[in-house]
Design an enzyme around this catalytic site. Sequence first.
Site, PDB file in Angstrom:
ATOM      1  N   ASP A  21       0.828  -1.206  -0.011  1.00  0.00           N
ATOM      2  CA  ASP A  21       0.126  -0.096   0.109  1.00  0.00           C
ATOM      3  C   ASP A  21       0.830   1.351   0.061  1.00  0.00           C
ATOM      4  O   ASP A  21       1.962   0.996   0.503  1.00  0.00           O
ATOM      5  CB  ASP A  21      -0.679  -0.102   1.168  1.00  0.00           C
ATOM      6  CG  ASP A  21      -2.079   0.977   1.127  1.00  0.00           C
ATOM      7  OD1 ASP A  21      -2.205   1.512  -0.058  1.00  0.00           O
ATOM      8  OD2 ASP A  21      -2.751   1.073   2.220  1.00  0.00           O
ATOM      9  N   ASN A  69     -10.559  -2.553  -6.475  1.00  0.00           N
ATOM     10  CA  ASN A  69      -9.665  -1.727  -7.370  1.00  0.00           C
ATOM     11  C   ASN A  69     -10.441  -1.519  -8.834  1.00  0.00           C
ATOM     12  O   ASN A  69      -9.788  -0.487  -9.358  1.00  0.00           O
ATOM     13  CB  ASN A  69      -8.116  -2.275  -7.232  1.00  0.00           C
ATOM     14  CG  ASN A  69      -7.338  -2.053  -6.373  1.00  0.00           C
ATOM     15  OD1 ASN A  69      -6.374  -2.850  -5.896  1.00  0.00           O
ATOM     16  ND2 ASN A  69      -7.880  -0.958  -5.199  1.00  0.00           N
TER      17      ASN A  69
HETATM   18  C1  FPP Z   1      -1.732   0.375  -3.528  1.00  0.00           C
HETATM   19  O1  FPP Z   1      -1.260   1.581  -3.465  1.00  0.00           O
HETATM   20  C2  FPP Z   1      -1.234  -0.464  -4.487  1.00  0.00           C
HETATM   21  C3  FPP Z   1      -1.909  -1.049  -5.408  1.00  0.00           C
HETATM   22  C4  FPP Z   1      -3.345  -1.042  -5.523  1.00  0.00           C
HETATM   23  C5  FPP Z   1      -1.172  -1.873  -6.780  1.00  0.00           C
HETATM   24  C6  FPP Z   1      -0.199  -2.578  -6.302  1.00  0.00           C
HETATM   25  C7  FPP Z   1       0.707  -2.793  -7.685  1.00  0.00           C
HETATM   26  C8  FPP Z   1       1.998  -2.578  -7.634  1.00  0.00           C
HETATM   27  C9  FPP Z   1       2.938  -2.727  -6.541  1.00  0.00           C
HETATM   28  C10 FPP Z   1       2.647  -2.658  -8.850  1.00  0.00           C
HETATM   29  C11 FPP Z   1       2.182  -3.896  -9.987  1.00  0.00           C
HETATM   30  C12 FPP Z   1       2.219  -5.348  -9.190  1.00  0.00           C
HETATM   31  C13 FPP Z   1       2.881  -6.202  -9.915  1.00  0.00           C
HETATM   32  C14 FPP Z   1       2.721  -7.574  -9.087  1.00  0.00           C
HETATM   33  C15 FPP Z   1       3.559  -6.225 -11.010  1.00  0.00           C
HETATM   34  P1  FPP Z   1      -2.271   2.551  -3.483  1.00  0.00           P
HETATM   35  O2  FPP Z   1      -2.593   3.197  -4.956  1.00  0.00           O
HETATM   36  O3  FPP Z   1      -3.603   2.312  -2.943  1.00  0.00           O
HETATM   37  O4  FPP Z   1      -1.837   4.030  -2.853  1.00  0.00           O
HETATM   38  P2  FPP Z   1      -2.556   5.072  -1.858  1.00  0.00           P
HETATM   39  O5  FPP Z   1      -3.021   4.299  -0.806  1.00  0.00           O
HETATM   40  O6  FPP Z   1      -1.354   5.955  -1.346  1.00  0.00           O
HETATM   41  O7  FPP Z   1      -3.360   5.576  -2.964  1.00  0.00           O
END
Ligand code: FPP
Length: 246
Positions: A21, A69
């Site tokens: 996250d 998501n």
């Molecule tokens: C959460 O951060 C992250 C995600 C919803 C996506 C995770 C994806 C990756 C790490 C990259 C791609 C993955 C792979 C396995 C290739 P957020 O966007 O919710 O952050 P925030 O809470 O700060 O908005």
Amino acid sequence: MSLKEQINILNVPNHIAIIMDGNGRWAKSQGMMRVFGHENGTKSVKTTIKASVRLGVKYLTLYAFSTENWNRPKLEVNALMRLLVKSLKAELPLFHKEKVRLNVIGEMESLPDKAKRQLNAAMEETAGYSEMTLTLALSYGSRQELVKTFQDIADKVKNNLISPHLITEEVIKEHLYTKSMPDVDLLIRTSGEQRISNFLLWQIAYAELYFLPVLWPDFTPEHLYEAILNYQQRERRFGKTSDQIT
Ligand code: FPP
């Protein structure tokens, strides 16, 4: 002694699950678009995979995309899917080198065709490896997983394949996406949020939970070592008394 050297190699968690996250906040702090955070998040994915295999972790499960998501802006969803395809292509040599088996949990059918093809190919190519199983949770939601599980079992009851009083924990486990995996030992969540967000609700029944304020793109192997050291200081009682454990 370095953090890594302090780890008791005989008590490394067998199954680590991570809620990655903070990509969006990380990007915002740099004055950049959210996608920039996801791109940098893939670097942490790579270093975490490497560090986990080297430590002898047998199962690493990453929450990469939740069912919720899909409600994000289309631009971000599309970028995440593209990033997934790109990362799989880029990391396949690492999976071969480290003998990592790729696995997916979630509603894989709802992913774009290109992502499905890439995932299926990578899973097929790595099916024989057993150094570590890397599971990507994609379009995954734990409640949805449980609903599907109960529907499948109910169907079997209806067709007289199983009688209701023979439905045990084991039978439920056998119907989960994670049927071939052990329960989670250590669940890590980055970014300071302290919640589970519909991730592996059944499988974390006895997991140790570890929350850290670091945003996912800043997560390094040192943070993983700290989490494991913290895990090793805990007494896992599984409902028993402390005396029974010692
Ligand atoms: C959460 O951060 C992250 C995600 C919803 C996506 C995770 C994806 C990756 C790490 C990259 C791609 C993955 C792979 C396995 C290739 P957020 O966007 O919710 O952050 P925030 O809470 O700060 O908005």
